[in-house]
Design a protein around this motif. Structure first.
Motif, mmCIF file in Angstrom:
data_model
loop_
_atom_site.group_PDB
_atom_site.id
_atom_site.type_symbol
_atom_site.label_atom_id
_atom_site.label_comp_id
_atom_site.label_asym_id
_atom_site.label_seq_id
_atom_site.Cartn_x
_atom_site.Cartn_y
_atom_site.Cartn_z
ATOM 1 N N SER A 245 41.213 28.774 49.384
ATOM 2 C CA SER A 245 40.695 29.741 48.420
ATOM 3 C C SER A 245 39.956 30.867 49.134
ATOM 4 C CB SER A 245 39.758 29.057 47.423
ATOM 5 O OG SER A 245 38.659 28.456 48.089
ATOM 6 N N ALA A 273 43.540 27.442 42.659
ATOM 7 C CA ALA A 273 42.380 28.010 43.362
ATOM 8 C C ALA A 273 42.509 29.528 43.461
ATOM 9 C CB ALA A 273 42.259 27.399 44.758
ATOM 10 N N SER A 333 40.348 24.680 39.363
ATOM 11 C CA SER A 333 41.112 24.594 40.615
ATOM 12 C C SER A 333 41.953 23.329 40.703
ATOM 13 C CB SER A 333 40.153 24.660 41.815
ATOM 14 O OG SER A 333 39.438 25.878 41.820
#
Length: 363
Positions: A245, A273, A333
């Motif tokens: 990320s 993410a 995420s």
């Protein structure tokens, strides 16, 4: 706009900037105390490099991060001041409705929102790339560096029929082990290319396969070829192998969206993410409107304890918002969930609070 609108808008912006100017130096002081040892470990590191490559971009990042908090605190502070000085009573006695009273606040919130959107989508990602490059060079620990350096058991879908598998890859020296590329016709395997090692040349975007073997599958018999070394091209680069990320934070939104679309076509399993990073660049600036209504609703009426009580309640609400925001980012995420709904969860929850305070303020 009337005189009262200019008066409120001016107080809004001045208090907002004043709050930012208090928060940013505090953040810098804390960061310097934490990283001074890292700076001193590199005798060749120049002060100009620390300031230009790190702290200027640090200020850009945290100014953007603190905008909603600074706006919220600023609105509570100066609205409480208006209330304690009975200025709001004079305004309401002049038959100014609560909705009309919010007009200059929304102009101020719109200015902050537009600035934050521009910074989130374009300025901050480019700034973060420079800052993180400095951190990687002078600050990050070996463990953090290795997390970005090594990739294992990675697969990509390059086209509808071509798949790539790599057991391990070093993104620093661009060298990988146990490489396989398979081409299918529907569910039927048509060819397979394997190599003990694969190395990427950034100069000409060519992959070099070492100890390679290629198998072509035909009806009734197969053809097998092998060799020591072969140069070839594939529609991916080592950057595509690193699923972090942190990389999303360094991409402007156009580049990030393009990367998500390409990765989705290649069959990357969990892109949430990246989606969380993309969605929150819009959700957090839009929260300025919600937080503005909440702050005005809290401070609109004069109460015992004055500014101190309003500020305490406001800070508690702000911490709750940040808590829900972080929970939403973590849950968003996770593979298989709707990232958009989780990222916008804090705005939805506190939007109901804002509606309640707005209706209460109209009474």
């Amino acid at each position: 706009m009337k005189i009262i609108d200019w008066y409120i808008l001016k107080r809004f912006l001045v208090t907002f900037l004043f709050t930012l100017l208090i928060l940013i130096p505090i953040a810098i002081a804390i960061d310097v105390s934490e990283k001074i040892d890292n700076f001193l470990e590199h005798p060749n590191l120049q002060l100009s490099e620390v300031l230009n490559d790190y702290y200027i971009n640090f200020i850009i990042y945290y100014t953007n991060t603190f905008m909603p908090l600074a706006l919220f605190i600023a609105v509570i502070l100066f609205t409480s001041k208006l209330s304690s000085n009975t200025e709001i009573i004079a305004i309401t006695n002049a038959k100014v409705s609560f909705t009309r009273f919010l007009y200059p606040y929304f102009i101020g919130a719109s200015l902050v929102t537009l600035l934050s959107l521009a910074m989130n989508h374009y300025v901050v990602p480019k700034s973060s790339k420079i800052r993180k490059g400095f951190e990687k060079k002078y600050i990050n620990t070996t463990k953090q560096a290795n997390a970005l350096k090594y990739v294992s058991n990675f697969s990509l879908q390059l086209t509808d029929s071509t798949y790539v598998f790599i057991r391990s890859f070093n993104t620093e020296n661009k060298l990988g082990y146990d490489f396989n590329s398979e081409v299918y016709d529907g569910l039927e395997l048509k060819s397979k290319l394997s190599a003990d090692n694969i190395r990427y040349s950034e100069k000409d975007s060519i992959f070099t396969l070492t100890s390679w073997r290629k198998r072509l599958v035909f009806e009734g018999n197969d053809s097998i070829f092998s060799g020591i070394k072969m140069d070839t091209v594939f529609d991916f680069s080592p950057k595509d192998l690193v699923y972090k990320s942190a990389l999303a934070q360094e991409m402007p939104s156009g580049e990030l969206l393009k990367y998500i679309n390409i990765s989705r076509k290649r069959g990357v399993k969990n892109l949430n993410a990246y989606l969380v990073e993309l969605y929150k660049r819009t959700s957090l600036p839009i929260a300025s409107y919600i937080l503005t209504i909440i702050a005005v609703g809290l401070a609109f009426r004069k109460r015992r304890g004055g500014t101190g009580v309003n500020l305490a309640i406001g800070v508690a609400i702000m911490f709750l918002y940040v808590f829900f925001m972080k929970v939403g980012e973590v849950l968003g995420s996770v593979a298989g969930v709707n990232s958009l709904s989780y990222v916008w969860l804090p705005n939805i929850l506190f939007g109901f609070v804002a509606i309640y305070l707005y209706l209460h303020g109209r009474k």
